[in-house]
Design an enzyme around this catalytic site. Structure first.
Site, short mmCIF file in Angstrom:
data_model
loop_
_atom_site.label_atom_id
_atom_site.label_comp_id
_atom_site.label_asym_id
_atom_site.label_seq_id
_atom_site.Cartn_x
_atom_site.Cartn_y
_atom_site.Cartn_z
N GLU A 118 14.04 51.33 7.59
CA GLU A 118 13.57 51.73 6.14
C GLU A 118 12.61 52.84 6.13
O GLU A 118 11.55 52.65 5.67
CB GLU A 118 12.91 50.22 5.70
CG GLU A 118 13.68 49.16 5.85
CD GLU A 118 12.72 47.56 5.59
OE1 GLU A 118 11.53 47.90 5.69
OE2 GLU A 118 13.13 46.65 5.54
N PRO A 119 13.30 53.98 6.52
CA PRO A 119 12.28 55.33 6.21
C PRO A 119 12.19 55.63 5.10
O PRO A 119 12.78 55.87 4.20
CB PRO A 119 13.24 56.26 7.15
CG PRO A 119 14.42 55.90 6.83
CD PRO A 119 14.68 54.28 6.66
N CYS A 161 -13.37 64.11 -12.87
CA CYS A 161 -14.63 63.62 -12.72
C CYS A 161 -15.01 62.76 -11.81
O CYS A 161 -15.43 61.55 -11.88
CB CYS A 161 -15.44 63.33 -14.27
SG CYS A 161 -14.78 64.33 -15.24
C1 LIG Z 1 6.65 51.37 2.46
C2 LIG Z 1 7.59 50.51 3.51
C3 LIG Z 1 8.42 51.47 4.28
C4 LIG Z 1 8.46 52.88 4.44
O1 LIG Z 1 7.47 53.41 5.11
P1 LIG Z 1 7.46 54.82 5.72
O2 LIG Z 1 6.11 55.09 6.13
O3 LIG Z 1 7.52 55.67 4.32
O4 LIG Z 1 8.56 55.07 6.42
C5 LIG Z 1 9.36 50.60 4.59
N1 LIG Z 1 9.37 49.24 4.68
C6 LIG Z 1 8.59 48.47 4.20
C7 LIG Z 1 8.75 47.19 3.81
C8 LIG Z 1 7.60 49.20 3.30
O5 LIG Z 1 6.58 48.76 2.68
#
Ligand SMILES: *Cc1c(COP(=O)(O)O)cnc(C)c1O
Length: 424
Positions: free
Chosen positions: A274-275, A343
């Site tokens: 999940e990148p 601010c």
């Molecule tokens: C934010 C998130 C990601 C992505 O993280 P990156 O650091 O942007 O790769 C993947 N999985 C979950 C569950 C997340 O909350």
């Protein structure tokens, strides 16, 4: 310079577009993204898996612009979402429901229903209550909900505490013991189907070791489930691979996936990842103009027209992003704090930066493609910046600059407060 950006004749370009000309055409502050850099980063992930069955699910929250989602969908990307809003965005952009995984510790009943109706690939479940809620809603809708349990492997991702998520004191995921119980419930329920297992231990990771440590935890659970007769289809190792903001040494996608596969190939499960940041982070820059140069007693300030409302990372977690002159041909360098007009003393974009600048000059804040626009706000009644996608020498506006009138569109003055407000 990151992929997609270069210096030519002392001036910075995004692909073959001059940033100077982009700022003239579209105004500042301005978010620009190199399309090619996004394509290359996504391709690097999909190629890293080689012959392994896999699905790359782009984490929408890093940058949720519909044009970017559509670009990724067109390359076959799946999506990791954390809200019903993101689900709607992805579907609107043409993403496929069967490639969507739904993460998040506090999914609302309405969001779960929305996802069940759309027919997403999987719910990444983070608590017992959530599992039971999904079961009830699936039952009511006559659906079978595909689920994965998010394991909190209690590993230290060695990143900033605000973006570390895999320690037992963090709110995310469940431990292995609870996970076994959740799988048992899901296996026994006619409305739930266990299909995967997942984790996500943090963001901006610069080392492979925490990934491998968590993968081992997941594998242990998978093997226990197998002996209990529960067969999963996929294993999702989350996002989190870092990008180079300054001099970090980041493992390549290939190194990471090869190391992961050494532990997981014998399970014969589909691999998922999940990148977010690593796909869009270095593809984007925030372009801003120096409004005022202020020489203080102990410090020089470059007050620019972008602020913490446009780019929150420096204020939120002292993040360091490279700031470079768009006109790189000057040589009267001095040390500046680059600050916005908001601010708040926390409203800075960079501290102690050596820059050769005059009032009116442009600066490019690099590494702004992830958690940049996506975290922006209207604080100080500042309309949000325009976003432009660069394809070689073509610039496509993918979000127009907000107008001030847009900002109060949902505000209502009750009649007892008095006369009508000005209609201008
Ligand atoms: C934010 C998130 C990601 C992505 O993280 P990156 O650091 O942007 O790769 C993947 N999985 C979950 C569950 C997340 O909350």
């Amino acid at each position: 310079m990151p992929t997609g950006f270069s210096i030519r004749d002392h001036s910075i370009f995004c692909e073959s577009s001059s940033i100077d000309a982009l700022a003239d055409n579209f105004g500042t502050p301005l978010y620009i993204y190199s399309q090619n850099a996004i394509v290359e980063a996504f391709t690097a992930w999909s190629e890293a898996f080689q012959d392994a069955e896999h699905l790359v699910c782009y984490a929408v929250k890093a940058n949720s612009n519909i044009a970017i989602l559509k670009l990724l969908a067109s390359m076959g990307s799946g999506f990791d979402i954390v809200s019903g809003g993101e689900l709607q965005r992805v579907l609107h952009a043409g993403g496929l429901a069967e490639k969507i995984v739904f993460s998040g510790v506090g999914k609302a009943a309405s969001e779960i229903e929305q996802a069940l109706t759309a027919g997403i690939r999987c719910f990444n479940v983070e608590s017992t209550s959530e599992l039971l809620l999904i079961e009830r809603l699936a039952d009511r809708l006559g659906k079978v909900a595909p689920i994965s349990v998010r394991i909190n492997p209690d590993v230290d991702a060695k990143t900033h505490p605000y973006i570390s998520t895999g320690l037992k004191e963090n709110k995310f995921g469940v431990n292995a013991e609870t996970a076994r119980e959740l799988y048992r419930i899901a296996h026994a329920s006619p409305c739930l189907r266990p299909v995967g297992i997942d984790c996500h231990i943090g963001s901006q990771l610069t080392d492979i070791t925490p990934f491998i440590d968590s993968v081992k935890h997941l594998k242990d659970v998978v093997l226990e489930l197998q002996s209990a007769g529960i067969e999963l289809r996929h294993i999702d190792i989350g996002g989190g691979l870092g990008i180079r903001y300054s001099d970090e040494q980041i493992p390549s996608t290939g190194e990471l996936i090869t190391a992961v596969r050494e532990h997981l190939d014998d399970l014969s499960l589909e691999l998922m990842i999940e990148p977010g940041r690593s796909i869009v982070g270095n593809a984007g820059a925030l372009i801003t103009r120096v409004q005022v140069i202020k020489t203080g007693e102990t410090k020089n300030f470059a007050v620019v027209d972008a602020a913490m409302n446009d780019l929150l990372r420096p204020a939120l977690y002292s993040a360091w992003q490279d700031i470079v002159e768009v006109d790189a041909g000057k040589d009267d360098a001095a040390l500046y704090d680059v600050v916005g007009p908001v601010c708040e003393t926390g409203d800075f974009l960079g501290k102690d930066r050596e820059l050769s600048i005059d009032e009116g000059d442009l600066l490019a804040i690099l590494g702004a493609g992830a958690y940049g626009f996506a975290m922006s706000s209207n604080y100080n009644t500042r309309p949000r910046a325009a976003e432009v996608l660069i394809d070689k020498n073509e610039a496509h506006v993918i979000r127009s600059r907000e107008r001030v009138e847009d900002l109060w569109i949902n505000e209502v003055v009750p009649s007892h407060i008095g006369g009508p407000v000005n209609e201008d």
